[in-house]
Design an enzyme around this catalytic site. Structure first.
Site, PDB file in Angstrom:
ATOM      1  N   ARG A 111      50.181  43.597  32.615  1.00 39.31           N
ATOM      2  CA  ARG A 111      49.698  43.675  33.988  1.00 39.31           C
ATOM      3  C   ARG A 111      48.464  44.567  34.090  1.00 39.31           C
ATOM      4  O   ARG A 111      47.775  44.551  35.112  1.00 39.31           O
ATOM      5  CB  ARG A 111      50.807  44.222  34.903  1.00 39.31           C
ATOM      6  CG  ARG A 111      51.983  43.284  35.046  1.00 39.31           C
ATOM      7  CD  ARG A 111      53.081  43.898  35.885  1.00 39.31           C
ATOM      8  NE  ARG A 111      52.677  44.095  37.261  1.00 39.31           N
ATOM      9  CZ  ARG A 111      52.811  43.192  38.229  1.00 39.31           C
ATOM     10  NH1 ARG A 111      53.316  41.997  37.950  1.00 39.31           N
ATOM     11  NH2 ARG A 111      52.442  43.459  39.459  1.00 39.31           N
ATOM     12  N   HIS A 170      16.831  25.981  37.665  1.00 41.37           N
ATOM     13  CA  HIS A 170      16.592  26.624  38.954  1.00 41.37           C
ATOM     14  C   HIS A 170      16.788  28.140  38.877  1.00 41.37           C
ATOM     15  O   HIS A 170      17.219  28.769  39.853  1.00 41.37           O
ATOM     16  CB  HIS A 170      17.514  26.020  40.016  1.00 41.37           C
ATOM     17  CG  HIS A 170      17.247  24.575  40.281  1.00 41.37           C
ATOM     18  ND1 HIS A 170      16.110  24.131  40.932  1.00 41.37           N
ATOM     19  CD2 HIS A 170      17.946  23.462  39.945  1.00 41.37           C
ATOM     20  CE1 HIS A 170      16.136  22.808  40.999  1.00 41.37           C
ATOM     21  NE2 HIS A 170      17.232  22.376  40.405  1.00 41.37           N
ATOM     22  N   TRP A 205      47.588  51.329  37.395  1.00 39.91           N
ATOM     23  CA  TRP A 205      46.217  50.834  37.358  1.00 39.91           C
ATOM     24  C   TRP A 205      45.510  51.504  38.530  1.00 39.91           C
ATOM     25  O   TRP A 205      45.843  51.265  39.682  1.00 39.91           O
ATOM     26  CB  TRP A 205      46.192  49.313  37.490  1.00 39.91           C
ATOM     27  CG  TRP A 205      44.870  48.677  37.192  1.00 39.91           C
ATOM     28  CD1 TRP A 205      44.421  48.235  35.993  1.00 39.91           C
ATOM     29  CD2 TRP A 205      43.836  48.376  38.141  1.00 39.91           C
ATOM     30  NE1 TRP A 205      43.168  47.683  36.116  1.00 39.91           N
ATOM     31  CE2 TRP A 205      42.777  47.755  37.430  1.00 39.91           C
ATOM     32  CE3 TRP A 205      43.691  48.576  39.509  1.00 39.91           C
ATOM     33  CZ2 TRP A 205      41.612  47.333  38.037  1.00 39.91           C
ATOM     34  CZ3 TRP A 205      42.522  48.155  40.122  1.00 39.91           C
ATOM     35  CH2 TRP A 205      41.496  47.542  39.394  1.00 39.91           C
ATOM     36  N   LYS A 259      36.213  33.439  30.336  1.00 42.05           N
ATOM     37  CA  LYS A 259      37.102  33.804  29.255  1.00 42.05           C
ATOM     38  C   LYS A 259      36.368  34.650  28.228  1.00 42.05           C
ATOM     39  O   LYS A 259      36.901  35.638  27.715  1.00 42.05           O
ATOM     40  CB  LYS A 259      37.654  32.529  28.615  1.00 42.05           C
ATOM     41  CG  LYS A 259      39.019  32.620  27.999  1.00 42.05           C
ATOM     42  CD  LYS A 259      40.082  33.183  28.927  1.00 42.05           C
ATOM     43  CE  LYS A 259      40.309  32.342  30.146  1.00 42.05           C
ATOM     44  NZ  LYS A 259      40.477  33.068  31.377  1.00 42.05           N
ATOM     45  N   ASN A 274      53.693  50.505  43.782  1.00 43.16           N
ATOM     46  CA  ASN A 274      52.638  49.520  43.530  1.00 43.16           C
ATOM     47  C   ASN A 274      52.109  49.080  44.885  1.00 43.16           C
ATOM     48  O   ASN A 274      52.887  48.739  45.775  1.00 43.16           O
ATOM     49  CB  ASN A 274      53.194  48.318  42.754  1.00 43.16           C
ATOM     50  CG  ASN A 274      52.131  47.287  42.448  1.00 43.16           C
ATOM     51  OD1 ASN A 274      50.940  47.559  42.517  1.00 43.16           O
ATOM     52  ND2 ASN A 274      52.565  46.080  42.110  1.00 43.16           N
ATOM     53  N   GLY A 275      50.781  49.082  45.052  1.00 46.63           N
ATOM     54  CA  GLY A 275      50.183  48.691  46.318  1.00 46.63           C
ATOM     55  C   GLY A 275      49.199  49.737  46.797  1.00 46.63           C
ATOM     56  O   GLY A 275      48.758  50.609  46.030  1.00 46.63           O
ATOM     57  N   LYS A 313      46.693  41.479  34.792  1.00 46.62           N
ATOM     58  CA  LYS A 313      47.149  40.098  34.803  1.00 46.62           C
ATOM     59  C   LYS A 313      47.350  39.600  36.225  1.00 46.62           C
ATOM     60  O   LYS A 313      46.921  38.514  36.581  1.00 46.62           O
ATOM     61  CB  LYS A 313      48.457  39.983  34.010  1.00 46.62           C
ATOM     62  CG  LYS A 313      49.035  38.571  33.956  1.00 46.62           C
ATOM     63  CD  LYS A 313      48.132  37.653  33.170  1.00 46.62           C
ATOM     64  CE  LYS A 313      48.753  36.275  32.987  1.00 46.62           C
ATOM     65  NZ  LYS A 313      47.820  35.349  32.322  1.00 46.62           N
ATOM     66  N   GLU A 341      35.619  38.199  29.629  1.00 41.92           N
ATOM     67  CA  GLU A 341      36.839  38.982  29.811  1.00 41.92           C
ATOM     68  C   GLU A 341      37.274  39.688  28.539  1.00 41.92           C
ATOM     69  O   GLU A 341      37.642  40.866  28.575  1.00 41.92           O
ATOM     70  CB  GLU A 341      37.992  38.068  30.268  1.00 41.92           C
ATOM     71  CG  GLU A 341      37.984  37.697  31.727  1.00 41.92           C
ATOM     72  CD  GLU A 341      39.150  36.804  32.081  1.00 41.92           C
ATOM     73  OE1 GLU A 341      39.666  36.916  33.200  1.00 41.92           O
ATOM     74  OE2 GLU A 341      39.560  35.962  31.236  1.00 41.92           O
ATOM     75  N   GLU A 391      34.773  28.537  33.557  1.00 36.05           N
ATOM     76  CA  GLU A 391      35.946  29.159  32.944  1.00 36.05           C
ATOM     77  C   GLU A 391      35.652  29.614  31.517  1.00 36.05           C
ATOM     78  O   GLU A 391      36.098  30.677  31.084  1.00 36.05           O
ATOM     79  CB  GLU A 391      37.128  28.188  32.968  1.00 36.05           C
ATOM     80  CG  GLU A 391      38.368  28.664  32.234  1.00 36.05           C
ATOM     81  CD  GLU A 391      38.987  29.917  32.826  1.00 36.05           C
ATOM     82  OE1 GLU A 391      39.835  30.527  32.156  1.00 36.05           O
ATOM     83  OE2 GLU A 391      38.605  30.310  33.960  1.00 36.05           O
ATOM     84  N   CYS A 444      49.998  47.480  39.278  1.00 39.89           N
ATOM     85  CA  CYS A 444      50.832  48.421  38.552  1.00 39.89           C
ATOM     86  C   CYS A 444      52.122  47.728  38.139  1.00 39.89           C
ATOM     87  O   CYS A 444      52.480  46.676  38.648  1.00 39.89           O
ATOM     88  CB  CYS A 444      51.152  49.625  39.430  1.00 39.89           C
ATOM     89  SG  CYS A 444      49.703  50.441  40.105  1.00 39.89           S
TER      90      CYS A 444
END
Length: 624
Positions: free
Chosen positions: A30, A521, A96, A502, A122-123, A619, A505, A498, A2
């Site tokens: 964020r 495999h 969030w 990307k 936040n938390g 983020k 996302e 990566e 948040c």
């Protein structure tokens, strides 16, 4: 995850409302699903809405709130006659969701039933169920599904018992278990009260008022003078002063840090998206990362930050997401230098129960320095007696303060949720770390001069890719693909992972990354003519083996895009080529990754995705 903003401004020329909204806008990266504010008038003025920040702005306009409209179009500018949100002090929040779905009622701030206090948080409050039952038994009614709503009720109960504002706030915080950054305002009172435990909170010291926020970009346009709160600390933030105290109430003297970011660095600078801007900023970020750290003629690396660090018997990287891929890259660098190294997903570090002692170096790779899973892993390593090193971007972040050593990647502010320039800077910083540790293990040896020379040339190599990339035209051939696969070997394997991350996302398309030899495999069963394969092929790293994997997928009809520094050798084996300059095999994947970033960006752009704010993602993940 948040975002919190607070401002105590007194009689500032700018309204509190405008600064709160600007702060919330600057924290959108964020991740969030609702937003709200509370201004400490008497009575409190509170507005909150599910959805994007514009929904809150429209609701404020409907309330008649007056602000200058600098954040949006004229259709939400309020009346100059309105004053319900024109108080001297206020707090804001972007949520969030963790407890309860996105909704107006679950959005922050939360208030006590009689409006005696408003709180943002936040938390995660782990014991909120027990507190909720206790407060319900005392007659308190709950309107939301959140864990946060217990906090204003606890404060109100203490106030009803005669406690002053700060004492009531402290008593409520003392009842909480879990992680939190909490700010509270009271009607008709100019001071904001805040507390922090395992969730980021920074104070900004301004000329005409003072700020608090989850992250510096919330207020960087107003001040670059900051104070970072440590776990267990409280603060009283008024228009004219900031007082920090510990859990016992004793005043704590805090150092004031100067943030050297230009406020323009946190803007888009004319680009359509922060991500595009940050991709183009990689040459500058890497120059900043390397500055003063390489002595090329002597083949040495100078990292004064590691002074006193003894030769480790083993190195363990702990990280999440993109930073985990950077850790895998660092692991290979160290192993090539003969140093035992392993990389672990930070959230699994406790479960793995690996042997750790005082000769182990545990490196937390975290852009923000606040990632909850990484911080928990680092704290566990500290308790076990290991030496800890934070490899981070944010000065004085939690990781930087709590580890034995800190190595900054110097990437500058990164706003887009999808990490780009921070990943490149992490890779470069890990290259320097590996060289420094190798020289510590064997002082008679020196780093490969070629490797260091190519690191120095890396910004120019990346710039050439940015100038000449054909990624946009290549992407047009694969807009309707079923899935996208990425493969690489050695140093390139983490970059393949990566590249897939990307793409998934920001495009919402299925993508997977594999070490090239793993295709046969299992994943080969998914390969069809509708699954393009992106192969990172270094001309100096087992090219023939990777080409063999390429022919395997081509035999199944899959189109292949090679990202390579050897187009003459590789081009005849693939359908498309994304070229990068020829360079050292440990540097080539860093350049290749830029091409993959552009692939993901242009695909997402063609699909009209919200590139900077992908759904469900944040983020900085500051909750476990």
């Amino acid at each position: 995850m948040c975002g919190i903003i607070g401002y105590a401004g007194g009689e500032s020329d700018d309204t509190v409302l405008e600064r709160l909204l600007n702060g919330l806008s600057n924290l959108e990266y964020r991740g969030y699903d609702s937003a709200g504010i509370a201004v400490a008038n008497a009575p409190l003025a509170v507005e909150k809405r599910e959805g994007e920040l514009v929904e809150l702005e429209r609701a404020l306009a409907a309330d008649g709130a007056a602000f200058n409209g600098s954040r949006g179009s004229d259709d939400w500018i309020g009346s100059d006659a309105a004053d319900s949100f024109d108080g001297p002090t206020g707090i804001g929040h972007t949520r969030w969701s963790t407890h309860g779905p996105p909704s107006d009622v679950n959005a922050h701030p939360h208030t006590s039933p009689n409006g005696s206090v408003a709180v943002v948080h936040n938390g995660i409050i782990e014991n909120y169920r027990e507190l909720r039952e206790e407060l319900s038994a005392d007659g308190y009614e709950f309107r939301s599904d959140t864990d946060t709503e217990v906090v204003p009720h606890l404060i109100d109960r203490e106030r009803s018992g005669g406690a002053d504002r700060f004492a009531a706030f402290r008593a409520a915080i003392d009842r909480l278990e879990g992680s939190y950054a909490i700010a509270a305002v009271f009607p008709g009172h100019e001071t904001i009260y805040v507390a922090r435990h395992e969730s980021p909170l920074v104070l900004g010291l301004g000329e005409n008022g003072n700020f608090l926020a989850s992250d510096v970009p919330a207020f960087i346009e107003y001040t670059n003078q900051v104070v970072y709160l440590d776990d267990g600390e409280f603060a009283a933030v008024s228009p004219s002063s900031v007082t920090v105290s510990d859990e016992s109430g004793a005043v704590v003297e805090k150092s004031v840090e100067t943030i050297d970011w230009d406020p323009e660095d946190a803007g888009k600078s004319g680009y359509d998206h922060y991500m595009r801007k940050e991709i183009t900023e990689q040459p500058r970020a890497i120059r900043d990362c390397l500055r003063g750290r390489i002595e090329e003629l002597g083949g040495t690396v100078s990292l004064p930050e590691l002074e006193g660090l003894e030769e480790p018997s083993a190195v363990q990287f702990v990280a999440c997401g993109t930073s985990y891929h950077a850790g895998l890259f660092g692991e290979r660098l160290l192993q090539r230098q003969g140093i035992p190294a392993q990389t672990f997903v930070a959230s699994e570090y406790d479960a793995d129960q690996l042997p750790v002692d005082e000769e182990t170096l545990v490196v937390g790779v975290t852009q923000s320095g606040e990632t909850a899973d990484t911080m928990r892993a680092l704290r566990g390593a500290n308790r076990a007696g290991a030496t800890t090193l934070a490899l981070t971007n944010v000065v004085a972040s939690s990781a930087a303060r709590e580890c034995d050593h800190v190595l900054y990647i110097r990437a500058g502010p990164e706003i887009s949720v999808a990490a780009t320039k921070s990943f490149a800077s992490q890779q470069v910083t890990l290259s320097l770390l590996a060289t420094a540790l190798a020289d510590t293990a064997d002082p008679s040896s020196s780093a490969s001069r070629e490797h260091l020379r190519e690191l120095r040339r890396l910004p120019d190599h990346i710039q050439s890719v940015l100038d000449d990339s054909n990624a946009r035209s290549v992407v047009e051939a694969f807009l309707e693909a079923d899935a996208y696969f990425f493969i690489g070997r050695g140093y390139s394997a983490p970059v393949a992972l990566e590249g897939a991350l990307k793409l998934k996302e920001i495009t919402y398309r299925h993508a997977e990354g594999f070490p090239a030899g793993e295709l046969k495999h299992g994943p080969l069963a998914l390969v069809t003519e509708a699954t393009p394969v992106f192969a990172i092929v270094s001309g100096r790293e087992k090219t023939s083996a990777t080409i063999g994997n390429v022919t395997e997928v081509q035999a199944r009809g899959a189109p292949v895009v090679a990202v390579t520094d050897s187009p003459a050798t590789v081009g005849s084996h693939v359908d498309y080529v994304l070229e990068v300059p020829e360079t050292h095999p440990a540097v080539m994947p860093i350049v290749a990754n830029v091409q993959l970033q552009l692939v993901a960006y242009w695909l997402a752009d063609a699909l009209d995705r919200p590139i900077d704010k992908p759904r469900n993602l944040a983020k900085s993940v500051t909750v476990l």
